[in-house]
Structures are given as structure tokens and as C-alpha cells.
Design a protein around this motif. Sequence first.
Motif, PDB file in Angstrom:
ATOM      1  N   THR A  61       0.982  -1.146   0.027  1.00 58.02           N
ATOM      2  CA  THR A  61      -0.076  -0.052   0.033  1.00 58.02           C
ATOM      3  C   THR A  61       0.805   1.210  -0.065  1.00 58.02           C
ATOM      4  OG1 THR A  61      -1.675  -1.221   1.441  1.00 58.02           O
ATOM      5  CG2 THR A  61      -2.018   1.036   1.005  1.00 58.02           C
ATOM      6  N   THR A  85     -10.342  -5.542  -7.380  1.00 53.87           N
ATOM      7  CA  THR A  85      -8.828  -5.542  -6.763  1.00 53.87           C
ATOM      8  C   THR A  85      -9.286  -5.500  -5.443  1.00 53.87           C
ATOM      9  OG1 THR A  85      -6.754  -4.405  -7.009  1.00 53.87           O
ATOM     10  CG2 THR A  85      -8.629  -2.969  -6.809  1.00 53.87           C
ATOM     11  N   TYR A 187       3.774  -8.753   1.743  1.00 55.20           N
ATOM     12  CA  TYR A 187       2.698  -9.244   2.757  1.00 55.20           C
ATOM     13  C   TYR A 187       3.060 -10.793   2.915  1.00 55.20           C
ATOM     14  CZ  TYR A 187      -1.894 -10.361   4.523  1.00 55.20           C
ATOM     15  OH  TYR A 187      -2.916 -10.546   5.497  1.00 55.20           O
TER      16      TYR A 187
HETATM   17  C1  LIG Z   1      -1.807  -7.029  -1.098  1.00 54.82           C
HETATM   18  C2  LIG Z   1      -1.920  -6.239  -2.175  1.00 54.82           C
HETATM   19  C3  LIG Z   1      -1.771  -4.829  -1.871  1.00 54.82           C
HETATM   20  C4  LIG Z   1      -1.244  -4.144  -0.662  1.00 54.82           C
HETATM   21  O1  LIG Z   1      -0.162  -4.589  -0.137  1.00 54.82           O
HETATM   22  P1  LIG Z   1       0.153  -4.668   1.524  1.00 54.82           P
HETATM   23  O2  LIG Z   1       1.646  -4.930   1.479  1.00 54.82           O
HETATM   24  O3  LIG Z   1      -0.842  -5.512   1.999  1.00 54.82           O
HETATM   25  O4  LIG Z   1      -0.072  -3.260   1.942  1.00 54.82           O
HETATM   26  C5  LIG Z   1      -2.114  -3.750  -3.137  1.00 54.82           C
HETATM   27  N1  LIG Z   1      -2.379  -4.322  -4.050  1.00 54.82           N
HETATM   28  C6  LIG Z   1      -2.788  -5.581  -4.389  1.00 54.82           C
HETATM   29  C7  LIG Z   1      -3.550  -6.053  -5.751  1.00 54.82           C
HETATM   30  C8  LIG Z   1      -2.778  -6.450  -3.446  1.00 54.82           C
HETATM   31  O5  LIG Z   1      -2.932  -7.762  -3.531  1.00 54.82           O
END
Ligand SMILES: *Cc1c(COP(=O)(O)O)cnc(C)c1O
Length: 374
Positions: A61, A85, A187
Motif C-alpha cells: 500500500t 481489486t 505481505y
Molecule cells: C496485497 C496487495 C496490495 C497491498 O499490499 P500490502 O503489502 O498488504 O499493503 C495492493 N494491491 C494488491 C492488488 C494486493 O494484492
Amino acid sequence: MSIPLVDLGAAYARQRVDIDAAIAEVIGSAQFINGPQVAQFEAEFARFCGARHAIGVGSGTAAVHLALAALGIGPGDVVAVPAHTFIATVEPITWLGATPRFVDVDPATGCLDPEALKTVIDGVRAVVPVHLYGGLADLAAIAEIADAAGVPVVEDAAQAHGAQYTGPDGTARRAGTYARAGCFSFYPGKNLGAFGDAGAVTTDDDRLAQTVRMLRDHGRVAKYEHLVVGYAHRLDTLQAAVLRAKLGGLDAANERRRSLAQRYSRLLAGVGDLALPAEPPGRRGVHHLYVVRTAHRDELLAYLRGRGIGAGVHYPVPIHRQPAYAHLGVPAGALPAAEAWARECLSLPLYPELTEEQLARVTSTVTAFFETAG
Ligand SMILES: *Cc1c(COP(=O)(O)O)cnc(C)c1O
């Protein structure tokens, strides 16, 4: 006997020795912020992607937030995003005082539909396609529309580390390197996962890289010299060390995901009303998720869960129908392909350590559902 949607414990067991040593090294050095592992990981991840720069940040994010901020997105701007999304693609637009313009998706891939983008590009200041489920958005078609409008494209590659896109010029590029910038999430459940929150921005643009570096760390250019009001979006040294230990195994893990996904598609072909994942020519995805579609989604989901199979839904509500974005007033039915994906999509268990036997149990349970309940 249950089969989870993802199995992080199995992944750790495979790489435990390397990961534990990497963590111990950081603890021993006590350089928890901006330790040497951060720059080392950045160089290695940039090389993995084929980008000039990778800048480690606090989350996926944060990566979207910093890329858009560095491109000067701000109050009054409009940014085009797919409606189907995870909400993290969209929130940073709102944080910057800009407004998301939700765009419908390709019925076959679930990614931003270039034809739909063309009809709403007027007044848009940036476009953020998402490489959903580890598959790739139609980058060349999207870039052509954005280029004609004179606006940048930022790839949300949070689910697509290592996915490969071959453009009309015949050059194969990895996700996050086709457009002005790429945004990655580490993540824990992503194809390359940290032991907490982590992310990265990739770019070939030296100035953009420098701006992202400054913005992630309080707008700093020296210890107590802050050129602009920045953010606290740094990548932890501990997470960088974990990511370095795992990066070497990523290509093999992605290949294993591809082979399991192909096996799923062979065993599920022609079962019930299932629509299986599509991979258009020139795109080689990394199968972050294996997502099928069916008009009987909710019943199949309950059936699988009742039999110990950890199916999931990514994502059940398109972003324009989320309460958080109700104020934009996009009505139900406005983006029919995105809404159909949200209604019909179902993710089956997929991770590199999934065995052929486990996969066969999933497919036979899905088949039994359509033979009995379906
Ligand atoms: C996981 C994800 C994010 C955000 O990532 P984080 O590391 O959880 O903040 C953004 N866009 C998509 C499509 C995702 O799958």
C-alpha cells in the motif's frame, strides 16, 4: 486432513535455516532501521525484476502511495483504477486528495479493460492497472491509451513478482518494469512474502527513484534536513533480511505454482459450469491465486469449506460498491464485468508446497459438488 488456502508454515520449514540465520544476523548487528540488508535486498530485487531501481518500503500500500505521490498526484486529480481489486490499490489515491475513477475489467482476466479505459481517460492524471492473481494486465494497450493522453501508468504488481509480459516489440519484461513504476507487496501470503508488512517500488527513472527514497523516509536528504513533508514508509531491516533469504527460491516457487495451476486446469476442464483462468498470448503469470468462476460460487465455497478445503474469495465486493467508496455514488450495475467477477470468483488452495495428492483431493471434491449438489 484439511487443506489450507495458503500454508506459510510449510514455506518456512523449507527455508528455515537460511531465514533464521538472516534474522539472527540483524539482531546481532542491532541495525534495525536502514541496516545494510535493505540496500542489499533493493539491489537484488531490482536485478530480479530487471529494473534500474527498487526502493524498499513499508508495505505494498505504501508502494502505491509513494509512487503516486512522487508522480505529483494530489488534490483535484483523477486516477483510473480497476474496480475489481484489493482496496489497497485505491486508498492511496484518496489519501493524496485525488479521486479514483473506477474502470471495468476484462471478463477473461479480471484485469483493467483497455476498451473501458479508453472511454473514461479524459481528465485522468494517472492509470494504475493491477496484475491480478499473478496474471498480467494488457500493458501495451493500456500504455498506448495513457501515452496518447500524456499520463503515466503505475503497475500494481503486488501479486505478480516475476510474472513476464512480452510486448508488441517482442521484448519480454517482468511485472513492474513496463510502466513508469511498479508497486510490490511482500505481505506474508504473497509470492515473495516477508514476516510482516513490506513492499517495494521499481522504476527505471532515476529522478522518480530519488523522490520515492526521500518520501519514504520523512522527506529526508540528510539526517535532520527534510526537503519536503514525507512519510514513515521505510522497509524494516529484519524484513529485508527475510526477503533476501527467500528471493533466491522465488523463480523455482513460481514455476511450481505454474505447474500446479496447469494441473488444476487439466483436471477441472469441463467440470460443471467452471470458467478456468485465462492466459492471453505474451503473458506468463505467476499464479499468486488459482481463481475459477461459477454461478454456484457461494454453494461451492460452503461445500469445500465443509470438507476441510480452504477455498477463498478474492474479492467479494468490487471497490465501487464498498461502503468506503459509497460517497462517489457509482451505482450497482455500472461496471458489470467487475461485478460478475465479484459474484462468481472462487480461489482454490495454491502454494508451492501443495502436493499433487492434495490438489487431486481438491479437484475431486469440486467435481463431486457438481455431480451431486450442483
Ligand atoms: C496485497 C496487495 C496490495 C497491498 O499490499 P500490502 O503489502 O498488504 O499493503 C495492493 N494491491 C494488491 C492488488 C494486493 O494484492
